[in-house]
Design a protein around this motif. Structure first.
Motif, short mmCIF file in Angstrom:
data_model
loop_
_atom_site.label_atom_id
_atom_site.label_comp_id
_atom_site.label_asym_id
_atom_site.label_seq_id
_atom_site.Cartn_x
_atom_site.Cartn_y
_atom_site.Cartn_z
N LEU A 1 0.83 -1.20 0.00
CA LEU A 1 0.00 0.00 0.00
C LEU A 1 0.87 1.25 0.00
N CYS A 2 1.94 1.24 0.79
CA CYS A 2 2.85 2.39 0.84
C CYS A 2 3.51 2.62 -0.52
N LEU B 1 8.48 7.31 3.50
CA LEU B 1 8.81 7.32 4.92
C LEU B 1 8.17 6.14 5.64
N LEU B 2 6.91 5.84 5.29
CA LEU B 2 6.25 4.70 5.90
C LEU B 2 6.84 3.39 5.42
N LEU B 3 7.31 3.37 4.17
CA LEU B 3 7.91 2.16 3.63
C LEU B 3 9.20 1.79 4.38
N ARG B 4 9.86 2.79 4.93
CA ARG B 4 11.06 2.51 5.72
C ARG B 4 10.75 1.66 6.95
N ARG B 5 9.56 1.79 7.46
CA ARG B 5 9.18 0.96 8.60
C ARG B 5 9.22 -0.52 8.22
N TYR B 6 8.74 -0.81 7.03
CA TYR B 6 8.75 -2.19 6.56
C TYR B 6 10.19 -2.68 6.35
N GLN B 7 11.02 -1.83 5.80
CA GLN B 7 12.42 -2.20 5.57
C GLN B 7 13.14 -2.46 6.89
N ASN B 8 12.85 -1.65 7.89
CA ASN B 8 13.43 -1.87 9.22
C ASN B 8 12.93 -3.18 9.82
N TYR B 9 11.66 -3.48 9.58
CA TYR B 9 11.09 -4.74 10.08
C TYR B 9 11.80 -5.93 9.44
N LEU B 10 12.09 -5.87 8.13
CA LEU B 10 12.77 -6.96 7.44
C LEU B 10 14.19 -7.15 7.97
N ARG B 11 14.83 -6.05 8.36
CA ARG B 11 16.19 -6.16 8.90
C ARG B 11 16.20 -6.75 10.31
N HIS B 12 15.13 -6.46 11.06
CA HIS B 12 15.08 -6.92 12.46
C HIS B 12 13.71 -7.54 12.76
N PRO B 13 13.39 -8.67 12.14
CA PRO B 13 12.04 -9.26 12.29
C PRO B 13 11.73 -9.75 13.70
N ASP B 14 12.76 -9.96 14.50
CA ASP B 14 12.54 -10.47 15.86
C ASP B 14 12.44 -9.34 16.89
N GLN B 15 12.56 -8.11 16.43
CA GLN B 15 12.50 -6.96 17.33
C GLN B 15 11.13 -6.28 17.24
N PRO B 16 10.75 -5.51 18.27
CA PRO B 16 9.50 -4.73 18.18
C PRO B 16 9.56 -3.83 16.95
N ASP B 17 8.50 -3.83 16.16
CA ASP B 17 8.49 -3.05 14.93
C ASP B 17 7.61 -1.81 15.07
N ALA B 18 7.54 -1.04 14.00
CA ALA B 18 6.79 0.21 14.02
C ALA B 18 5.38 0.04 13.48
N LEU B 19 4.86 -1.18 13.55
CA LEU B 19 3.46 -1.43 13.21
C LEU B 19 2.74 -2.04 14.40
N PHE B 20 3.38 -3.01 15.05
CA PHE B 20 2.78 -3.68 16.21
C PHE B 20 3.49 -3.34 17.53
N TYR B 21 4.65 -2.73 17.46
CA TYR B 21 5.34 -2.19 18.64
C TYR B 21 5.57 -3.23 19.75
N GLY B 22 5.79 -4.46 19.37
CA GLY B 22 6.04 -5.50 20.35
C GLY B 22 4.80 -6.22 20.83
#
Length: 259
Positions: free
Chosen positions: A142-143, A150-171
């Motif tokens: 969708l982004c 800017l929102l797409l960067r959240r997804y890219q960060n999630y892919l780099r750190h899938p086991d960490q709290p992300d900027a969609l579900f925040y843990g």
């Protein structure tokens, strides 16, 4: 179906006087009855009867009023509303099944248009981790479609750190979705649950990005019960939080017109 016990009815007429569709009427002998063809089962007659003569046997029994357990001072309730916060830091510790059921009861108790009760709930718990990537992928697509880099960067960060709290579900690893034929009904149910979550010491967040992701993906829509008549109203993230607030957050004064 509403039933009125002739033996315990004292013929005060409160049920009939309060019936907005005039389904309850008085017979020639002074007793009261309900026209099922007019009744939309709001059950206010059950709640208002002083002797408990009115009942609806097909539904769970009502809870008797008790001031000590029911009443909240207006000031305390207002301060609870002021103090609740949207939480974007979850510890990963789950909300128990008992707590989830209590939150769902809060949603169930919210008013609905003409007592239609079209609100439906889906609790994403055991399958959260399995569906998390699919929701992220739909959000990222969708982004891209909208050029929201800017929102797409959240997804890219999630892919780099899938086991960490992300900027969609925040843990958070639990979510309740609400669908309804009427948007306001679903929103009221969500508000009930979010406010109760605060009183239970839980973190909660209305996740609009998850709503957009689910709406975009046909398989996700089917998973969460979204149809042509049941629209997705909101997603509520739930979980434990280690955040502690010490005061209310400032807000602008109410924008009011007095007529």
């Amino acid at each position: 179906m509403i039933q009125i016990n002739r033996e315990t009815c004292v013929r005060c007429g409160l049920c009939a006087a309060n019936c907005c569709v005039h389904a309850i009427y008085q017979r020639e002998d002074g007793s009261y009855a309900c026209r099922s063809s007019l009744c939309f089962h709001c059950a206010q007659c059950v709640a208002i009867c002083p002797t408990g003569a009115v009942s609806e046997p097909d539904l769970p029994p009502p809870v008797e009023y008790d001031s000590a357990r029911f009443d909240i001072s207006p000031e305390n309730l207002l301060n609870t509303m002021r103090f609740r916060r949207s939480v974007r830091r979850f510890t990963g510790a789950k909300v128990s099944r008992e707590e989830l059921e209590k939150l769902l009861e809060a949603g169930r108790c919210a008013p609905t248009s003409s007592n239609s009760q079209t609100v439906r709930f889906t609790v994403l718990d055991r399958e959260f981790e399995a569906l998390r990537p699919r929701i992220w992928e739909s959000f990222a697509a969708l982004c891209e479609e909208r050029g929201q880099k800017l929102l797409l960067r959240r997804y890219q960060n999630y892919l780099r750190h899938p086991d960490q709290p992300d900027a969609l579900f925040y843990g958070a690893n639990q979510m309740v979705t609400v669908t309804s034929a009427h948007a306001v009904d679903g929103a009221l149910a969500l508000a009930n649950m979010e406010l109760l979550a605060h009183t239970m010491g839980l973190g909660a967040l209305y996740c609009g990005f998850a709503v957009r992701a689910i709406q975009r993906d046909e398989a996700l829509r089917e998973t969460f019960g979204v149809t042509q008549t049941q629209q997705l109203i909101g997603c509520l993230l739930l979980g434990r939080t280690d955040l502690k607030f010490y005061r209310t957050a400032p807000r602008n004064p109410a924008n009011v017109q007095w007529k």
